[in-house]
Design a protein around this motif. Sequence first.
Motif, PDB file in Angstrom:
ATOM      1  N   UNK A  28      -5.865  24.304 -22.531  1.00 24.93           N
ATOM      2  CA  UNK A  28      -6.063  25.532 -21.760  1.00 24.93           C
ATOM      3  C   UNK A  28      -5.059  26.605 -22.172  1.00 24.93           C
ATOM      4  N   UNK A  29      -3.819  26.213 -22.382  1.00 25.97           N
ATOM      5  CA  UNK A  29      -2.813  27.209 -22.784  1.00 25.97           C
ATOM      6  C   UNK A  29      -3.104  27.763 -24.174  1.00 25.97           C
ATOM      7  N   UNK A  30      -3.549  26.878 -25.089  1.00 31.07           N
ATOM      8  CA  UNK A  30      -3.912  27.351 -26.421  1.00 31.07           C
ATOM      9  C   UNK A  30      -5.124  28.267 -26.353  1.00 31.07           C
ATOM     10  N   UNK A  31      -6.081  27.948 -25.480  1.00 35.51           N
ATOM     11  CA  UNK A  31      -7.257  28.810 -25.316  1.00 35.51           C
ATOM     12  C   UNK A  31      -6.867  30.155 -24.717  1.00 35.51           C
ATOM     13  N   UNK A  32      -5.893  30.150 -23.813  1.00 31.92           N
ATOM     14  CA  UNK A  32      -5.424  31.411 -23.231  1.00 31.92           C
ATOM     15  C   UNK A  32      -4.785  32.305 -24.300  1.00 31.92           C
ATOM     16  N   UNK A  33      -4.049  31.677 -25.218  1.00 22.93           N
ATOM     17  CA  UNK A  33      -3.466  32.445 -26.324  1.00 22.93           C
ATOM     18  C   UNK A  33      -4.561  33.061 -27.185  1.00 22.93           C
ATOM     19  N   UNK A  34      -5.615  32.300 -27.464  1.00 18.49           N
ATOM     20  CA  UNK A  34      -6.725  32.827 -28.250  1.00 18.49           C
ATOM     21  C   UNK A  34      -7.405  33.983 -27.519  1.00 18.49           C
ATOM     22  N   UNK A  35      -7.571  33.856 -26.200  1.00 15.69           N
ATOM     23  CA  UNK A  35      -8.164  34.935 -25.414  1.00 15.69           C
ATOM     24  C   UNK A  35      -7.280  36.179 -25.453  1.00 15.69           C
ATOM     25  N   UNK A  36      -5.955  35.987 -25.481  1.00 11.91           N
ATOM     26  CA  UNK A  36      -5.048  37.140 -25.583  1.00 11.91           C
ATOM     27  C   UNK A  36      -5.246  37.877 -26.907  1.00 11.91           C
ATOM     28  N   UNK A  37      -5.336  37.127 -28.000  1.00 12.22           N
ATOM     29  CA  UNK A  37      -5.549  37.758 -29.310  1.00 12.22           C
ATOM     30  C   UNK A  37      -6.885  38.501 -29.325  1.00 12.22           C
ATOM     31  N   UNK A  38      -7.921  37.871 -28.773  1.00 13.04           N
ATOM     32  CA  UNK A  38      -9.243  38.503 -28.749  1.00 13.04           C
ATOM     33  C   UNK A  38      -9.222  39.787 -27.941  1.00 13.04           C
ATOM     34  N   UNK A  39      -8.590  39.761 -26.779  1.00 11.17           N
ATOM     35  CA  UNK A  39      -8.558  40.972 -25.957  1.00 11.17           C
ATOM     36  C   UNK A  39      -7.675  42.046 -26.587  1.00 11.17           C
ATOM     37  N   UNK A 144     -11.055  26.178 -23.672  1.00  8.85           N
ATOM     38  CA  UNK A 144     -10.220  25.408 -22.751  1.00  8.85           C
ATOM     39  C   UNK A 144     -10.941  24.162 -22.261  1.00  8.85           C
ATOM     40  N   UNK A 145     -12.238  24.297 -22.017  1.00  9.94           N
ATOM     41  CA  UNK A 145     -13.017  23.182 -21.468  1.00  9.94           C
ATOM     42  C   UNK A 145     -13.856  22.472 -22.518  1.00  9.94           C
ATOM     43  N   UNK A 146     -13.730  22.862 -23.794  1.00 12.10           N
ATOM     44  CA  UNK A 146     -14.472  22.259 -24.907  1.00 12.10           C
ATOM     45  C   UNK A 146     -15.989  22.253 -24.633  1.00 12.10           C
ATOM     46  N   UNK A 147     -16.521  23.417 -24.290  1.00 13.21           N
ATOM     47  CA  UNK A 147     -17.950  23.561 -24.032  1.00 13.21           C
ATOM     48  C   UNK A 147     -18.573  24.490 -25.051  1.00 13.21           C
ATOM     49  N   UNK A 148     -19.890  24.380 -25.221  1.00 14.42           N
ATOM     50  CA  UNK A 148     -20.672  25.296 -26.052  1.00 14.42           C
ATOM     51  C   UNK A 148     -20.044  25.442 -27.440  1.00 14.42           C
TER      52      UNK A 148
END
Length: 459
Positions: A28-39, A144-148
Amino acid sequence: MTVARHLSLAVPLLAVLAAARSERGRDARAAALLAFVASAVGIAALDEAARRTGWYAFAPVRGAYRGLPVDLWIGWAALWGPLPVLLRRVLPLPLALGLLLWFDAVAMPALHPLVRLGPHWLVGEAVGLLAVALPAQLLGRWCADRRHLAARALLQVGLFAALLLWFVPTLAFELGDGSWAGLTGLPASRLLLVGQVALLVATPALAAVREFAVRGGGTPYPWDPPRRLVTTGPYAYLANPMQLGAVALVLLTAAVTGSLALAGAGAVAVAFAAAVAGPHEEHDLAGRYPQGWRDYRRRVRNWWPRWRPYASGPPAVLWLDDDCGPCAAVWRFVARRRPVGLVLRPASAYDGVLRRAEYAGDDGHRERGVAAVARALEHVHLGWALVGWTLRLPGVAWLAQLVTDAMIAPPRPASDRRAGTRGEGCPTPSSASWTVPSPRSASTASPGSRPVPSPPPPG
């Protein structure tokens, strides 16, 4: 304005740190970092659009990137990216977007005179939420949830493409030399040529992303990796096809735009990959796949591809209908080039009805039709593998299959020698007519089918 800038940075970052304390999952924390870069990348692009449309602008201040105050940019990206991802268990996506809309509607007018709103600034806000915040949230939540898997891999490709082909070059032009005029000022014919070269350079990397998803069950993001060791596709030739493709695209952009700063960024990327990313990857994969990884790395290098593919384990199988003229021609073509790790089988040995050529890997992965033949080309050598990867690009594969079905060999049941029957074979351009086929002629097959074994066709 100074206090407003400090608060715009401090409040979102403190909120992210507080949310990170309640979400301790590494994924989840790694996914949050990716979301930060994307935004962050999306907000930079949104600001470019806002300046052209007059949605909003910022007062001239120090510490700005192309007119966008950096502290406000970071705080905005933290709000639109990692914070809702970390709070996703208590903050569903529609509610998160609604709260972001409400917060921006209150905060942006309050930030005057730092933020200067145009008459249609709410349009820009809606565009930002739909084009920036929503994709960043989907990417972060799904990772974060490994979906889709397919969707999140596609979003990652979009993000990395925006970074490589727009954000990094623009940053290099802003801080160093060169400009987009070197590219946009080209004649249409040369611009088309550059686009074709860029697609050729990017094809192995795109094929590698697809290989990660369909055969490894993961994505290019280091904290969302494949679940199994991937040594097929481009990885049968090169250990780092994505890194090589990214650097090649950056250097191509640098050459076209005349930017030494961007060329330097490409050199830094190579140094980082060799000194930091490479050793980290080696350690991680050696721990997860000790024997398979060591054998693979002894035979497959970084940065310099093999000519013939690496293969381990049982061979893959390509089934073709040897009663079909085009299929038999494909059989002879592939067999004469001595494919590595591939066995050709005839339709009569297929367990079922073969309607199109079919490829089956030793891991259970299957492809049909033109995609199956394209997979077989990966087993020949690097030149034909590049053709195969190009044929399997989204859109290209669909068009190639459509042309094959319409003009070369439509999908038909292959003949079954075990049942004592033999079809007439696929119609070819020289033998096909424009009349409706008889029931007997409809019992044949086409190149683009399933797996089958037997002696090679004559010729």
